[in-house]
Design a protein around this motif. Structure first.
Motif, PDB file in Angstrom:
ATOM      1  N   GLY A   1      -9.175 -49.493 -20.563  1.00  0.00           N
ATOM      2  CA  GLY A   1      -7.903 -50.160 -20.312  1.00  0.00           C
ATOM      3  C   GLY A   1      -8.103 -51.598 -19.883  1.00  0.00           C
ATOM      4  N   GLU A   2      -9.107 -51.831 -19.069  1.00  0.00           N
ATOM      5  CA  GLU A   2      -9.422 -53.188 -18.630  1.00  0.00           C
ATOM      6  C   GLU A   2      -9.876 -54.037 -19.809  1.00  0.00           C
ATOM      7  N   ARG A   3     -10.757 -53.471 -20.637  1.00  0.00           N
ATOM      8  CA  ARG A   3     -11.250 -54.199 -21.814  1.00  0.00           C
ATOM      9  C   ARG A   3     -10.102 -54.547 -22.764  1.00  0.00           C
ATOM     10  N   LEU A   4      -9.197 -53.597 -22.975  1.00  0.00           N
ATOM     11  CA  LEU A   4      -8.047 -53.840 -23.845  1.00  0.00           C
ATOM     12  C   LEU A   4      -7.213 -55.025 -23.357  1.00  0.00           C
ATOM     13  N   PHE A   5      -6.951 -55.058 -22.057  1.00  0.00           N
ATOM     14  CA  PHE A   5      -6.143 -56.145 -21.496  1.00  0.00           C
ATOM     15  C   PHE A   5      -6.820 -57.483 -21.735  1.00  0.00           C
TER      16      PHE A   5
ATOM     17  N   ASP B   1      -9.720 -64.001 -18.904  1.00  0.00           N
ATOM     18  CA  ASP B   1     -11.109 -64.140 -18.463  1.00  0.00           C
ATOM     19  C   ASP B   1     -11.220 -63.605 -17.044  1.00  0.00           C
ATOM     20  N   ARG B   2     -11.687 -62.386 -16.932  1.00  0.00           N
ATOM     21  CA  ARG B   2     -11.727 -61.675 -15.659  1.00  0.00           C
ATOM     22  C   ARG B   2     -12.971 -62.056 -14.852  1.00  0.00           C
ATOM     23  N   GLY B   3     -12.780 -62.299 -13.572  1.00  0.00           N
ATOM     24  CA  GLY B   3     -13.917 -62.537 -12.699  1.00  0.00           C
ATOM     25  C   GLY B   3     -14.760 -61.271 -12.550  1.00  0.00           C
ATOM     26  N   LEU B   4     -16.050 -61.428 -12.388  1.00  0.00           N
ATOM     27  CA  LEU B   4     -16.945 -60.277 -12.319  1.00  0.00           C
ATOM     28  C   LEU B   4     -16.555 -59.307 -11.216  1.00  0.00           C
ATOM     29  N   ASN B   5     -16.215 -59.829 -10.047  1.00  0.00           N
ATOM     30  CA  ASN B   5     -15.875 -58.939  -8.936  1.00  0.00           C
ATOM     31  C   ASN B   5     -14.510 -58.288  -9.097  1.00  0.00           C
ATOM     32  N   GLU B   6     -13.785 -58.640 -10.166  1.00  0.00           N
ATOM     33  CA  GLU B   6     -12.495 -58.020 -10.458  1.00  0.00           C
ATOM     34  C   GLU B   6     -12.612 -56.923 -11.508  1.00  0.00           C
ATOM     35  N   THR B   7     -13.833 -56.684 -12.010  1.00  0.00           N
ATOM     36  CA  THR B   7     -14.008 -55.688 -13.063  1.00  0.00           C
ATOM     37  C   THR B   7     -14.214 -54.298 -12.469  1.00  0.00           C
ATOM     38  N   PHE B   8     -13.758 -53.304 -13.219  1.00  0.00           N
ATOM     39  CA  PHE B   8     -13.998 -51.920 -12.823  1.00  0.00           C
ATOM     40  C   PHE B   8     -15.495 -51.621 -12.817  1.00  0.00           C
ATOM     41  N   ALA B   9     -16.214 -52.182 -13.794  1.00  0.00           N
ATOM     42  CA  ALA B   9     -17.654 -51.941 -13.884  1.00  0.00           C
ATOM     43  C   ALA B   9     -18.381 -52.384 -12.618  1.00  0.00           C
ATOM     44  N   TYR B  10     -18.016 -53.569 -12.126  1.00  0.00           N
ATOM     45  CA  TYR B  10     -18.680 -54.087 -10.926  1.00  0.00           C
ATOM     46  C   TYR B  10     -18.325 -53.242  -9.704  1.00  0.00           C
ATOM     47  N   ALA B  11     -17.039 -52.885  -9.580  1.00  0.00           N
ATOM     48  CA  ALA B  11     -16.620 -52.059  -8.451  1.00  0.00           C
ATOM     49  C   ALA B  11     -17.309 -50.695  -8.490  1.00  0.00           C
ATOM     50  N   ASN B  12     -17.461 -50.143  -9.681  1.00  0.00           N
ATOM     51  CA  ASN B  12     -18.121 -48.854  -9.831  1.00  0.00           C
ATOM     52  C   ASN B  12     -19.602 -48.955  -9.491  1.00  0.00           C
ATOM     53  N   ALA B  13     -20.239 -50.055  -9.942  1.00  0.00           N
ATOM     54  CA  ALA B  13     -21.650 -50.264  -9.621  1.00  0.00           C
ATOM     55  C   ALA B  13     -21.850 -50.460  -8.122  1.00  0.00           C
ATOM     56  N   LYS B  14     -20.916 -51.154  -7.495  1.00  0.00           N
ATOM     57  CA  LYS B  14     -21.008 -51.379  -6.051  1.00  0.00           C
ATOM     58  C   LYS B  14     -20.874 -50.076  -5.287  1.00  0.00           C
ATOM     59  N   LYS B  15     -20.031 -49.180  -5.812  1.00  0.00           N
ATOM     60  CA  LYS B  15     -19.791 -47.916  -5.135  1.00  0.00           C
ATOM     61  C   LYS B  15     -20.869 -46.888  -5.435  1.00  0.00           C
ATOM     62  N   LYS B  16     -21.291 -46.835  -6.693  1.00  0.00           N
ATOM     63  CA  LYS B  16     -22.205 -45.780  -7.126  1.00  0.00           C
ATOM     64  C   LYS B  16     -23.639 -46.251  -7.347  1.00  0.00           C
ATOM     65  N   GLY B  17     -23.811 -47.547  -7.580  1.00  0.00           N
ATOM     66  CA  GLY B  17     -25.138 -48.059  -7.873  1.00  0.00           C
ATOM     67  C   GLY B  17     -25.736 -48.798  -6.703  1.00  0.00           C
ATOM     68  N   GLY B  18     -26.361 -49.937  -6.999  1.00  0.00           N
ATOM     69  CA  GLY B  18     -26.997 -50.690  -5.934  1.00  0.00           C
ATOM     70  C   GLY B  18     -27.086 -52.156  -6.282  1.00  0.00           C
ATOM     71  N   LEU B  19     -27.871 -52.887  -5.509  1.00  0.00           N
ATOM     72  CA  LEU B  19     -27.992 -54.328  -5.679  1.00  0.00           C
ATOM     73  C   LEU B  19     -28.555 -54.689  -7.052  1.00  0.00           C
TER      74      LEU B  19
ATOM     75  N   ILE C   1     -16.752 -57.713 -27.718  1.00  0.00           N
ATOM     76  CA  ILE C   1     -16.997 -58.029 -26.312  1.00  0.00           C
ATOM     77  C   ILE C   1     -17.327 -56.764 -25.540  1.00  0.00           C
ATOM     78  N   ARG C   2     -18.319 -56.827 -24.690  1.00  0.00           N
ATOM     79  CA  ARG C   2     -18.663 -55.708 -23.819  1.00  0.00           C
ATOM     80  C   ARG C   2     -18.856 -56.241 -22.416  1.00  0.00           C
ATOM     81  N   LEU C   3     -18.427 -55.492 -21.444  1.00  0.00           N
ATOM     82  CA  LEU C   3     -18.485 -55.956 -20.057  1.00  0.00           C
ATOM     83  C   LEU C   3     -19.694 -55.429 -19.300  1.00  0.00           C
ATOM     84  N   VAL C   4     -20.514 -54.584 -19.930  1.00  0.00           N
ATOM     85  CA  VAL C   4     -21.640 -54.015 -19.230  1.00  0.00           C
ATOM     86  C   VAL C   4     -22.915 -54.246 -20.009  1.00  0.00           C
TER      87      VAL C   4
END
Length: 302
Positions: free
Chosen positions: A205-209, A216-234, A261-264
């Motif tokens: 849904g984010e990619r579609l928008f 042009d979405r900021g990195l810290n506004e992406t679902f991918a980044y939020a998910n990595a911050k929550k589930k992944g690491g530095l 375009i791919r966000l990850v």
């Protein structure tokens, strides 16, 4: 972009959709001086409220009394995204564009099931409703601190869309549950029973928008980044930051390249596609009561 699928652990979505349809019509009752917002789907933009209720309630073949009959999908752009739409298309144009976007989101919803015969939103029974406002509820800290009154309108841009989608497909023969993320006993079992990757759906849904509106979405506004911050690491977040620095800004990409375009990055695909184990939020829908005062929210977290 916030996209959430709501289930209920009560009988609220295990019986009629009448209460939910009534609740989602609240703005038409509270703002009678404005043009009423009617329901829409892939084919029509002015559907009266009784039609979604009747269609959803009659599409329940072979579902028991305790089975979920429908789901609620919340499609909520951020204030920044809403401002971008209004800048590009005007206030009224932004509403039409958001409805068009919701149709495509429902295409992604359908494809996410990976079920034969479920290829687009036309294979689903669904109805959307655009809302212009949000209201403070008992869950908001402003209410708990006594700073706001329950039912008071929230400030800022709050335009969003609510979608009611039937548990059964358009033919009333196939069960489709976005809450089913089980891998099954084997690959064949999973294909037959179906499974739904909610993380992949939210990210699509984010990619579609971004692609549809050249946002042009900021990195810290992406679902991918939020998910990595929550589930992944530095390490994963650093990899994303590195890719973002090397990526051509979306707003300057030629039209023919937008589909690529791919966000990850491949390095973090594994953690980003891992299903999130999230509990289904509770959305009790109370029966309609006569009130003399302003309409109150019913505890739904929209």
């Amino acid at each position: 972009m916030f996209i959430n699928i709501t289930d209920s652990d009560t009988a609220d979505n295990k019986s009629s959709s009448a209460d939910l349809v009534h609740y989602l019509d609240k703005e038409n009752r509270m703002n009678k001086e404005n043009e009423p917002q009617l329901w829409f789907n892939q084919d029509h933009r002015a559907i009266p409220s009784y039609q979604p209720m009747q269609a959803i309630d009659n599409n329940i073949a072979k579902l028991s009394k305790t089975d979920t009959k429908f789901f609620l999908i919340n499609i909520s752009p951020s204030q920044k995204e809403i401002a971008w739409l209004k800048e590009q298309f005007s206030d009224e144009g932004a509403k039409d564009q958001l409805k068009d976007y919701a149709v495509k989101v429902m295409d992604e919803y359908a494809r996410n099931f990976k079920r034969p015969g479920i290829d687009s939103n036309k294979d689903l029974l669904w109805f959307g409703k655009l809302e212009n406002y949000r209201y403070f509820s008992h869950k908001d800290k402003e209410i708990q601190q006594g700073l706001r009154k329950r039912g008071e309108r929230k400030p800022g841009e709050q335009m969003h869309i609510q979608v009611i989608v039937s548990r059964k497909d358009m033919t009333n023969t196939m069960k489709l549950s976005p809450m089913n993320n089980s891998k099954g006993l084997n690959a064949e079992h999973s294909r037959r029973m179906g499974q739904f990757d909610r993380s992949a759906f939210k990210q699509s849904g984010e990619r579609l928008f971004d692609e549809q509106f050249k946002f042009d979405r900021g990195l810290n506004e992406t679902f991918a980044y939020a998910n990595a911050k929550k589930k992944g690491g530095l390490e994963q977040r650093v990899a994303m930051q590195s890719e973002r620095r090397n990526r051509t800004p979306l707003t300057y990409r030629p039209q023919q390249e937008t589909q690529q375009i791919r966000l990850v990055t491949p390095a973090i695909v594994q953690i980003l596609t891992k299903p999130i184990q999230e509990a289904a939020p509770h959305i009790p829908i109370k029966k309609k009561k006569k009130r003399n005062g302003p309409e109150q929210d019913q505890g739904l977290s929209f």
